[in-house]
Design a protein around this motif. Structure first.
Motif, PDB file in Angstrom:
ATOM      1  N   SER A   2       0.815  -1.206   0.000  1.00  0.00           N
ATOM      2  CA  SER A   2       0.000   0.000   0.000  1.00  0.00           C
ATOM      3  C   SER A   2       0.851   1.259   0.000  1.00  0.00           C
ATOM      4  CB  SER A   2      -0.937   0.014   1.206  1.00  0.00           C
ATOM      5  OG  SER A   2      -0.172   0.054   2.399  1.00  0.00           O
ATOM      6  N   TYR A   3       2.098   1.150   0.397  1.00  0.00           N
ATOM      7  CA  TYR A   3       2.963   2.316   0.425  1.00  0.00           C
ATOM      8  C   TYR A   3       3.453   2.696  -0.971  1.00  0.00           C
ATOM      9  CZ  TYR A   3       2.832   1.655   5.396  1.00  0.00           C
ATOM     10  OH  TYR A   3       2.400   1.528   6.679  1.00  0.00           O
ATOM     11  N   MET A   5       1.555   3.433  -3.495  1.00  0.00           N
ATOM     12  CA  MET A   5       0.513   4.153  -4.225  1.00  0.00           C
ATOM     13  C   MET A   5       0.988   5.497  -4.758  1.00  0.00           C
ATOM     14  SD  MET A   5      -1.926   5.104  -1.003  1.00  0.00           S
ATOM     15  CE  MET A   5      -3.143   5.984  -1.928  1.00  0.00           C
ATOM     16  N   ASN A  70      -7.074  -4.707   3.506  1.00  0.00           N
ATOM     17  CA  ASN A  70      -6.782  -3.572   4.385  1.00  0.00           C
ATOM     18  C   ASN A  70      -6.826  -2.229   3.673  1.00  0.00           C
ATOM     19  OD1 ASN A  70      -6.555  -5.094   6.701  1.00  0.00           O
ATOM     20  ND2 ASN A  70      -4.371  -5.448   6.410  1.00  0.00           N
ATOM     21  N   VAL A  71      -7.598  -2.118   2.614  1.00  0.00           N
ATOM     22  CA  VAL A  71      -7.756  -0.856   1.883  1.00  0.00           C
ATOM     23  C   VAL A  71      -9.247  -0.533   1.779  1.00  0.00           C
ATOM     24  CG1 VAL A  71      -7.372   0.353  -0.292  1.00  0.00           C
ATOM     25  CG2 VAL A  71      -5.648  -1.253   0.550  1.00  0.00           C
ATOM     26  N   THR A  73     -12.132   1.803   0.114  1.00  0.00           N
ATOM     27  CA  THR A  73     -12.407   2.632  -1.058  1.00  0.00           C
ATOM     28  C   THR A  73     -13.832   3.162  -0.927  1.00  0.00           C
ATOM     29  OG1 THR A  73     -10.953   1.262  -2.415  1.00  0.00           O
ATOM     30  CG2 THR A  73     -12.482   2.716  -3.572  1.00  0.00           C
ATOM     31  N   VAL A  97      -9.348   6.594  -1.346  1.00  0.00           N
ATOM     32  CA  VAL A  97      -8.690   5.316  -1.084  1.00  0.00           C
ATOM     33  C   VAL A  97      -7.879   5.493   0.189  1.00  0.00           C
ATOM     34  CG1 VAL A  97      -7.089   3.582  -1.939  1.00  0.00           C
ATOM     35  CG2 VAL A  97      -8.572   4.790  -3.540  1.00  0.00           C
ATOM     36  N   CYS A  99      -5.453   3.525   2.887  1.00  0.00           N
ATOM     37  CA  CYS A  99      -4.643   2.329   3.099  1.00  0.00           C
ATOM     38  C   CYS A  99      -4.248   2.231   4.560  1.00  0.00           C
ATOM     39  CB  CYS A  99      -3.385   2.378   2.245  1.00  0.00           C
ATOM     40  SG  CYS A  99      -3.723   2.558   0.507  1.00  0.00           S
ATOM     41  N   ASP A 100      -4.270   1.022   5.101  1.00  0.00           N
ATOM     42  CA  ASP A 100      -3.888   0.778   6.475  1.00  0.00           C
ATOM     43  C   ASP A 100      -2.414   1.124   6.656  1.00  0.00           C
ATOM     44  OD1 ASP A 100      -3.918   0.005   9.076  1.00  0.00           O
ATOM     45  OD2 ASP A 100      -4.078  -2.140   8.686  1.00  0.00           O
ATOM     46  N   TYR A 109      -5.040   5.423   9.186  1.00  0.00           N
ATOM     47  CA  TYR A 109      -5.166   5.207   7.746  1.00  0.00           C
ATOM     48  C   TYR A 109      -4.485   6.325   6.999  1.00  0.00           C
ATOM     49  CZ  TYR A 109      -8.244   1.243   8.104  1.00  0.00           C
ATOM     50  OH  TYR A 109      -8.736   0.016   8.329  1.00  0.00           O
TER      51      TYR A 109
END
Length: 111
Positions: A2-3, A5, A70-71, A73, A97, A99-100, A109
């Protein structure tokens, strides 16, 4: 994951293109390019979480929402923004969006 993005931003794309050029010219290895991108991911997330303090209020009609891997939307329609620093604004559709973040941050988040 997730990092990563922020790699799709103008800054992230430009960094990726520059690294690809350096790899093509045999000036760096693909492994080094990967390490640079990982450092970019850490740095951009750290900067956003520590330096950005602006707040914006908004309201709208929730169209859809989803939670997967864990996202979160969210898609909102007819969104109205209120901010102390800028004029109020309206937009037709907004996609959020979230992300955790790392568990060391207490389940916050990243938006």
């Amino acid at each position: 994951m997730s990092y990563q993005m922020y790699r799709k931003t103008t800054l992230g794309n430009t960094l990726q293109e520059s690294l690809d050029d350096l790899i093509t010219m045999n000036q760096i290895t693909p492994n080094l390019a990967l390490k640079v991108l990982q450092q970019f991911d850490r740095a951009i997330n750290s900067a956003l979480s520590q330096r950005v303090r602006n707040r914006t209020n908004f309201k709208g009609h929730l169209n859809t929402y989803r939670f997967c891997d864990n996202v979160w939307t969210f898609v909102l329609d007819d969104v109205e923004f209120k901010d102390a620093m800028i004029e109020n604004g309206n937009i037709e559709r907004l996609k959020i969006v979230a992300c955790d973040a790392k568990s060391s941050q207490g389940g916050k988040y990243l938006f």
